[in-house]
Design a protein around this motif. Structure first.
Motif, PDB file in Angstrom:
ATOM      1  N   LYS A 198      -3.284  19.966  -9.271  1.00 17.34           N
ATOM      2  CA  LYS A 198      -3.151  19.630  -7.843  1.00 17.34           C
ATOM      3  C   LYS A 198      -4.436  18.991  -7.309  1.00 17.34           C
ATOM      4  O   LYS A 198      -4.398  18.105  -6.452  1.00 17.34           O
ATOM      5  N   LYS A 199      -5.576  19.438  -7.822  1.00 22.38           N
ATOM      6  CA  LYS A 199      -6.862  18.914  -7.378  1.00 22.38           C
ATOM      7  C   LYS A 199      -7.317  17.683  -8.171  1.00 22.38           C
ATOM      8  O   LYS A 199      -8.374  17.118  -7.890  1.00 22.38           O
ATOM      9  N   SER A 200      -6.557  17.308  -9.175  1.00 20.67           N
ATOM     10  CA  SER A 200      -6.961  16.184 -10.023  1.00 20.67           C
ATOM     11  C   SER A 200      -6.904  14.872  -9.255  1.00 20.67           C
ATOM     12  O   SER A 200      -6.169  14.718  -8.273  1.00 20.67           O
ATOM     13  N   GLY A 201      -7.662  13.890  -9.732  1.00 13.39           N
ATOM     14  CA  GLY A 201      -7.699  12.589  -9.081  1.00 13.39           C
ATOM     15  C   GLY A 201      -6.400  11.818  -9.273  1.00 13.39           C
ATOM     16  O   GLY A 201      -5.687  12.001 -10.268  1.00 13.39           O
ATOM     17  N   ILE A 202      -6.085  10.969  -8.322  1.00  7.68           N
ATOM     18  CA  ILE A 202      -4.885  10.134  -8.380  1.00  7.68           C
ATOM     19  C   ILE A 202      -5.325   8.694  -8.628  1.00  7.68           C
ATOM     20  O   ILE A 202      -5.954   8.074  -7.755  1.00  7.68           O
ATOM     21  N   LYS A 203      -5.028   8.178  -9.806  1.00  5.57           N
ATOM     22  CA  LYS A 203      -5.487   6.853 -10.194  1.00  5.57           C
ATOM     23  C   LYS A 203      -4.336   5.849 -10.105  1.00  5.57           C
ATOM     24  O   LYS A 203      -3.267   6.071 -10.675  1.00  5.57           O
ATOM     25  N   LEU A 204      -4.585   4.764  -9.402  1.00  4.43           N
ATOM     26  CA  LEU A 204      -3.573   3.741  -9.184  1.00  4.43           C
ATOM     27  C   LEU A 204      -3.919   2.466  -9.933  1.00  4.43           C
ATOM     28  O   LEU A 204      -5.087   2.174 -10.191  1.00  4.43           O
ATOM     29  N   SER A 205      -2.886   1.703 -10.246  1.00  3.32           N
ATOM     30  CA  SER A 205      -3.069   0.422 -10.921  1.00  3.32           C
ATOM     31  C   SER A 205      -3.344  -0.669  -9.896  1.00  3.32           C
ATOM     32  O   SER A 205      -2.713  -0.706  -8.832  1.00  3.32           O
ATOM     33  N   ALA A 206      -4.258  -1.553 -10.218  1.00  4.55           N
ATOM     34  CA  ALA A 206      -4.602  -2.645  -9.305  1.00  4.55           C
ATOM     35  C   ALA A 206      -3.496  -3.690  -9.234  1.00  4.55           C
ATOM     36  O   ALA A 206      -3.313  -4.348  -8.206  1.00  4.55           O
ATOM     37  N   THR A 207      -2.739  -3.855 -10.327  1.00 11.67           N
ATOM     38  CA  THR A 207      -1.701  -4.882 -10.369  1.00 11.67           C
ATOM     39  C   THR A 207      -0.312  -4.320 -10.094  1.00 11.67           C
ATOM     40  O   THR A 207       0.583  -5.048  -9.690  1.00 11.67           O
ATOM     41  N   HIS A 208      -0.117  -3.031 -10.341  1.00 10.85           N
ATOM     42  CA  HIS A 208       1.164  -2.364 -10.101  1.00 10.85           C
ATOM     43  C   HIS A 208       0.938  -1.143  -9.214  1.00 10.85           C
ATOM     44  O   HIS A 208       1.230  -0.015  -9.595  1.00 10.85           O
ATOM     45  N   THR A 209       0.421  -1.378  -8.034  1.00 12.97           N
ATOM     46  CA  THR A 209       0.046  -0.273  -7.150  1.00 12.97           C
ATOM     47  C   THR A 209       1.249   0.595  -6.793  1.00 12.97           C
ATOM     48  O   THR A 209       1.191   1.825  -6.892  1.00 12.97           O
ATOM     49  N   ASN A 210       2.343  -0.023  -6.379  1.00 11.23           N
ATOM     50  CA  ASN A 210       3.521   0.748  -5.982  1.00 11.23           C
ATOM     51  C   ASN A 210       4.128   1.498  -7.160  1.00 11.23           C
ATOM     52  O   ASN A 210       4.538   2.660  -7.039  1.00 11.23           O
TER      53      ASN A 210
END
Length: 363
Positions: A209-221
């Protein structure tokens, strides 16, 4: 019946190992970060297909040989269990060997000039993601803990009627096949082990739950959808397994206290139902998360790529990053979470409970 149980487990294992390359994040191929514009590269797709075909064929041959041997040779239950266990580890060994082979191939391919040509690494953050997170609240994990504490109290109150030999192991047929002498400690060993496992599940839930949420720069959604789906379904799966373990261990403990109230058929059926529910739940979890980022199109087209963290991943499997406060991070090969080995809290959550369980078992 042992043959049927191990047959189902091996089929499940083979299916998951075969499908893994197609269930991981879009831009991660055999543990290596691949720029979005190259994930449909023919060479990369062929590596995925070759891995899947080889794992499937080897698993099918092993499974067929196992079934034919068990049916024609009429081996003992012990031999069936031993052979089934060897095949499971064999499939894992072969699939991991193939993984490392193709990991090397992808790493070599990535070093070619065309893969890094004119690509800018970009890292993005969405500060609203936490508000969209629908993981279960931590307090729900206290429900199984309360049940187990109640079972410990009930066991102590019924100490006088407990048998002189306390079961410590149950075979595939649901019947106890190992015992220890009755003592105030031995009668509550099973629920104590369960209690430690439940605390470990709670710790894992808090860590994820406390872990980081990493998003893609090209596939953000798409990456946002995968992260939210992964987190939500992980919390539900861990809670389901914790609850099922509580029901199974409590049932076994109750059967020790009141052996005459439970038939042999029920003793046989309950572990089978537990196994089936866990396997089905795990498959649904893997499929739901694995497909979460495959349906949405790219958000950004151009000469950019995600921030490359390959240097923090040893062999694409083991994550060491002192700068990342996360205890758990998403796996690069498989569906789920793995430990940030540079964060000492992870060892406390996972290793310490295992050590305590082993000490209780030996005592």
């Amino acid at each position: 019946m042992s043959l049927a149980i191990f047959f189902v487990i091996i089929v499940f294992l083979a299916a998951i190992q075969t499908a893994i390359p197609f269930l991981t994040k879009r831009t991660i191929v055999f543990g290596v970060t691949v720029p979005e514009k190259y994930i449909e590269d023919e060479q990369i797709i062929s590596y995925k297909k070759r891995y899947a075909i080889l794992v499937f064929l080897i698993s099918a041959i092993a499974l067929g040989a196992y079934a034919i041997w068990a049916i024609t040779s009429k081996p003992t239950e012990e031999l069936i269990v031993l052979a089934g266990t060897v095949i499971q580890f064999g499939i894992i060994f072969i699939s991991m060997s193939l993984y490392f082979y193709f990991h090397g191939k992808i790493s070599q391919l990535k070093r070619s000039p065309r893969f890094a040509k004119n690509l800018k690494q970009v890292q993005i953050t969405d500060l609203t993601m936490r508000s969209q997170d629908t993981m279960l609240p931590s307090y729900v994990y206290f429900l199984p803990i309360i049940i187990t504490i109640g079972m410990i109290g009930y066991t102590i109150s019924q100490y006088s009627i407990l048998p002189e030999q306390i079961p410590t192991h149950w075979g595939p047929n649901g019947q106890a096949d190992a015992f220890t002498a009755k003592t105030p400690f031995s009668v509550i060993t099973l629920p104590l082990i369960l209690l430690i496992m439940q605390v470990m599940f709670l710790g894992m839930h808090i860590g994820t739950k406390k872990s980081g949420i990493k998003l893609s720069a090209t596939h953000t959604n798409a990456s946002r959808n995968r992260q939210l789906t992964l987190r939500k379904n992980t919390s539900w799966l861990m809670f389901l397994i914790s609850l099922l373990l509580t029901m199974l261990f409590s049932f076994l403990q109750f059967s020790t206290i009141h052996p005459n109230l439970i038939s042999d058929f029920v003793m046989f059926l309950v572990p089978i139902v537990f196994l089936i529910v866990v396997l089905v739940g795990t498959i649904l979890f893997a499929l739901k998360v694995g497909r979460a980022d495959k349906q949405l199109p790219a958000d950004i087209e151009g000469d950019i790529t995600d921030f490359d963290e390959d240097s923090y991943w040893k062999g694409g499997l083991f994550y060491f990053n002192k700068n990342d406060p996360s205890i758990f991070v998403e796996k690069r090969f498989g569906v789920g979470w793995t430990l940030n080995l540079a964060n000492p809290l992870g060892y406390v959550i996972l290793i310490m409970p295992i050590i305590i369980i082993l000490l209780i078992s030996f005592l």
